[in-house]
Design a protein around this motif. Sequence first.
Motif, PDB file in Angstrom:
ATOM      1  N   GLY A   5      86.131 -19.021  98.616  1.00 61.83           N
ATOM      2  CA  GLY A   5      84.823 -19.628  98.382  1.00 61.83           C
ATOM      3  C   GLY A   5      83.730 -18.585  98.359  1.00 61.83           C
ATOM      4  N   LEU A   6      82.612 -18.970  97.770  1.00 62.35           N
ATOM      5  CA  LEU A   6      81.445 -18.108  97.698  1.00 62.35           C
ATOM      6  C   LEU A   6      80.559 -18.379  98.904  1.00 62.35           C
ATOM      7  CD1 LEU A   6      79.855 -16.088  95.850  1.00 62.35           C
ATOM      8  CD2 LEU A   6      78.695 -18.100  94.909  1.00 62.35           C
ATOM      9  N   VAL A   7      80.250 -17.345  99.672  1.00 56.91           N
ATOM     10  CA  VAL A   7      79.335 -17.502 100.795  1.00 56.91           C
ATOM     11  C   VAL A   7      77.954 -17.801 100.212  1.00 56.91           C
ATOM     12  CG1 VAL A   7      78.321 -16.374 102.818  1.00 56.91           C
ATOM     13  CG2 VAL A   7      80.711 -15.957 102.226  1.00 56.91           C
ATOM     14  N   PRO A   8      77.341 -18.933 100.556  1.00 61.48           N
ATOM     15  CA  PRO A   8      76.229 -19.457  99.768  1.00 61.48           C
ATOM     16  C   PRO A   8      74.861 -18.857 100.048  1.00 61.48           C
ATOM     17  CG  PRO A   8      76.778 -21.006 101.508  1.00 61.48           C
ATOM     18  CD  PRO A   8      77.792 -19.889 101.587  1.00 61.48           C
ATOM     19  N   TRP A   9      74.773 -17.833 100.888  1.00 63.10           N
ATOM     20  CA  TRP A   9      73.463 -17.229 101.094  1.00 63.10           C
ATOM     21  C   TRP A   9      73.561 -15.735 100.827  1.00 63.10           C
ATOM     22  CZ3 TRP A   9      75.948 -20.070 104.954  1.00 63.10           C
ATOM     23  CH2 TRP A   9      76.677 -19.317 105.870  1.00 63.10           C
ATOM     24  N   GLY A  10      72.417 -15.112 100.650  1.00 64.37           N
ATOM     25  CA  GLY A  10      72.386 -13.684 100.338  1.00 64.37           C
ATOM     26  C   GLY A  10      72.137 -13.462  98.854  1.00 64.37           C
ATOM     27  N   SER A  11      71.562 -12.323  98.536  1.00 62.32           N
ATOM     28  CA  SER A  11      71.195 -12.030  97.158  1.00 62.32           C
ATOM     29  C   SER A  11      72.341 -11.451  96.352  1.00 62.32           C
ATOM     30  CB  SER A  11      70.011 -11.053  97.141  1.00 62.32           C
ATOM     31  OG  SER A  11      70.325  -9.879  97.879  1.00 62.32           O
ATOM     32  N   ASN A  12      73.393 -10.966  97.021  1.00 66.01           N
ATOM     33  CA  ASN A  12      74.544 -10.399  96.331  1.00 66.01           C
ATOM     34  C   ASN A  12      75.758 -11.306  96.489  1.00 66.01           C
ATOM     35  OD1 ASN A  12      73.255  -7.784  95.637  1.00 66.01           O
ATOM     36  ND2 ASN A  12      73.206  -7.538  97.856  1.00 66.01           N
ATOM     37  N   ALA A  13      76.653 -11.251  95.513  1.00 67.34           N
ATOM     38  CA  ALA A  13      77.850 -12.091  95.558  1.00 67.34           C
ATOM     39  C   ALA A  13      78.737 -11.667  96.736  1.00 67.34           C
ATOM     40  CB  ALA A  13      78.619 -11.971  94.253  1.00 67.34           C
ATOM     41  N   THR A  14      79.025 -12.635  97.596  1.00 61.35           N
ATOM     42  CA  THR A  14      79.849 -12.405  98.780  1.00 61.35           C
ATOM     43  C   THR A  14      80.871 -13.527  98.873  1.00 61.35           C
ATOM     44  OG1 THR A  14      78.008 -11.329  99.940  1.00 61.35           O
ATOM     45  CG2 THR A  14      79.819 -12.156 101.295  1.00 61.35           C
ATOM     46  N   PHE A  15      82.145 -13.165  99.015  1.00 59.61           N
ATOM     47  CA  PHE A  15      83.209 -14.155  98.989  1.00 59.61           C
ATOM     48  C   PHE A  15      84.001 -14.157 100.292  1.00 59.61           C
ATOM     49  CE2 PHE A  15      82.416 -12.968  94.608  1.00 59.61           C
ATOM     50  CZ  PHE A  15      82.370 -14.189  93.951  1.00 59.61           C
ATOM     51  N   LEU A  16      84.323 -15.353 100.738  1.00 54.80           N
ATOM     52  CA  LEU A  16      85.337 -15.508 101.777  1.00 54.80           C
ATOM     53  C   LEU A  16      86.683 -15.479 101.083  1.00 54.80           C
ATOM     54  CD1 LEU A  16      85.970 -16.169 104.805  1.00 54.80           C
ATOM     55  CD2 LEU A  16      86.110 -18.557 104.078  1.00 54.80           C
ATOM     56  N   VAL A  17      87.594 -14.655 101.580  1.00 55.31           N
ATOM     57  CA  VAL A  17      88.903 -14.517 100.949  1.00 55.31           C
ATOM     58  C   VAL A  17      89.993 -14.587 102.004  1.00 55.31           C
ATOM     59  CG1 VAL A  17      87.977 -13.093  99.075  1.00 55.31           C
ATOM     60  CG2 VAL A  17      88.926 -11.979 101.113  1.00 55.31           C
ATOM     61  N   ALA A  18      91.176 -14.960 101.555  1.00 56.27           N
ATOM     62  CA  ALA A  18      92.380 -14.810 102.370  1.00 56.27           C
ATOM     63  C   ALA A  18      93.038 -13.496 101.977  1.00 56.27           C
ATOM     64  CB  ALA A  18      93.329 -15.969 102.136  1.00 56.27           C
ATOM     65  N   VAL A  19      93.528 -12.773 102.956  1.00 58.21           N
ATOM     66  CA  VAL A  19      94.267 -11.534 102.712  1.00 58.21           C
ATOM     67  C   VAL A  19      95.695 -11.760 103.199  1.00 58.21           C
ATOM     68  CG1 VAL A  19      94.445  -9.075 103.226  1.00 58.21           C
ATOM     69  CG2 VAL A  19      92.192 -10.131 102.959  1.00 58.21           C
ATOM     70  N   VAL A  20      96.649 -11.515 102.310  1.00 58.25           N
ATOM     71  CA  VAL A  20      98.055 -11.762 102.604  1.00 58.25           C
ATOM     72  C   VAL A  20      98.812 -10.441 102.524  1.00 58.25           C
ATOM     73  CG1 VAL A  20     100.112 -13.080 101.989  1.00 58.25           C
ATOM     74  CG2 VAL A  20      97.835 -14.049 101.562  1.00 58.25           C
ATOM     75  N   HIS A  21      99.474 -10.078 103.632  1.00 56.79           N
ATOM     76  CA  HIS A  21     100.219  -8.821 103.651  1.00 56.79           C
ATOM     77  C   HIS A  21     101.343  -8.913 104.664  1.00 56.79           C
ATOM     78  CE1 HIS A  21     101.099  -4.602 103.217  1.00 56.79           C
ATOM     79  NE2 HIS A  21     100.813  -4.341 104.485  1.00 56.79           N
ATOM     80  N   GLU A  22     102.568  -8.686 104.200  1.00 59.58           N
ATOM     81  CA  GLU A  22     103.758  -8.666 105.048  1.00 59.58           C
ATOM     82  C   GLU A  22     103.833  -9.904 105.944  1.00 59.58           C
ATOM     83  OE1 GLU A  22     103.655  -4.900 107.074  1.00 59.58           O
ATOM     84  OE2 GLU A  22     104.370  -3.796 105.321  1.00 59.58           O
ATOM     85  N   GLY A  23     103.603 -11.047 105.345  1.00 59.49           N
ATOM     86  CA  GLY A  23     103.730 -12.309 106.053  1.00 59.49           C
ATOM     87  C   GLY A  23     102.540 -12.698 106.902  1.00 59.49           C
ATOM     88  N   VAL A  24     101.500 -11.871 106.920  1.00 57.96           N
ATOM     89  CA  VAL A  24     100.308 -12.155 107.710  1.00 57.96           C
ATOM     90  C   VAL A  24      99.187 -12.584 106.774  1.00 57.96           C
ATOM     91  CG1 VAL A  24      98.570 -11.211 109.274  1.00 57.96           C
ATOM     92  CG2 VAL A  24     100.963 -10.516 109.497  1.00 57.96           C
ATOM     93  N   THR A  25      98.630 -13.765 107.015  1.00 58.35           N
ATOM     94  CA  THR A  25      97.516 -14.267 106.223  1.00 58.35           C
ATOM     95  C   THR A  25      96.308 -14.455 107.126  1.00 58.35           C
ATOM     96  OG1 THR A  25      98.990 -15.443 104.701  1.00 58.35           O
ATOM     97  CG2 THR A  25      96.679 -16.129 104.736  1.00 58.35           C
ATOM     98  N   GLY A  26      95.203 -13.860 106.749  1.00 55.83           N
ATOM     99  CA  GLY A  26      93.980 -13.982 107.528  1.00 55.83           C
ATOM    100  C   GLY A  26      92.773 -13.905 106.625  1.00 55.83           C
ATOM    101  N   LEU A  27      91.608 -13.863 107.220  1.00 52.69           N
ATOM    102  CA  LEU A  27      90.360 -13.961 106.479  1.00 52.69           C
ATOM    103  C   LEU A  27      89.614 -12.637 106.440  1.00 52.69           C
ATOM    104  CD1 LEU A  27      89.068 -17.353 107.908  1.00 52.69           C
ATOM    105  CD2 LEU A  27      90.153 -16.963 105.687  1.00 52.69           C
TER     106      LEU A  27
END
Length: 263
Positions: A42-64
């Motif tokens: 999702g797009l973090v809805p405040w701030g003047s620059n584009a900022t995204f919340l993302v999931a990061v997936v690596h070696e079976g570990v998924t986090g934010l």
Amino acid sequence: MGTVSRRPHARVARRIPNPLPPETPKEAVLRWLQEGEIQLLGLVPWGSNATFLVAVVHEGVTGLAIYKPQRGEEPLWDFPHGTLWYREVAAYVVSEALGWGLVPPTVLRRSGPYGPGALQLYIEADLEENYFTFRDDPALQPVLMRLAVFDLITNNADRKAGHCLRDRNGRIWAIDHGICFHVEPKLRTVIWDYRGQPIPQDILHEVQAFYQRLREDEGLRWELARLLSPEEIAALEERTAALLKHPVFPHPGPWRSVPWPMI
């Protein structure tokens, strides 16, 4: 930049809790950020620059994490366009070199859903809290003083109260450092509580050690040279030396010294 969900990121975060416990070695967190697959949430809805919340997936570990692509940076009249993502990482490098751990682990990613950008570990915090709500806590004064000094050294032009987070373990984190490290005085901050007070000796010892590293540690200088111009590195060194020569928290200057909005 395409279409993504604008769902509030705190709601998404509750569904994907950070899987990395506080005792996770820093090197493992950095590797996870550097090598993991980035999935837009999702797009973090405040701030003047584009900022995204993302999931990061690596070696079976998924986090934010928080992803700030270079492509989403709005032009500024006083900062070179396309450099804010580098400054986010430079702030992390300086925080680590000071030994203060104020900035969440942050890396450069040369490729991502919207191209190159900075990727930072997402901090789970109460978004109703900010610097103004916890600044009077006596237990937090040492870290908040260090944060004030950190902003002096990095010449932070945008220290809003909401850029100070307290995580679920009570630890203070500092985020949003895209407009730091300018060669001209740009300090804009809400942290003027210590103005006129001498900087404590333990903090000065840590700053002195950082200053020595900045001058002599080729590894640190190489890291910063990837992120900042030679003039910006020289200005960082000059600001640190000036602080050591006059170790007092400053008063607001004649320029606009408080960011807006303040939170």
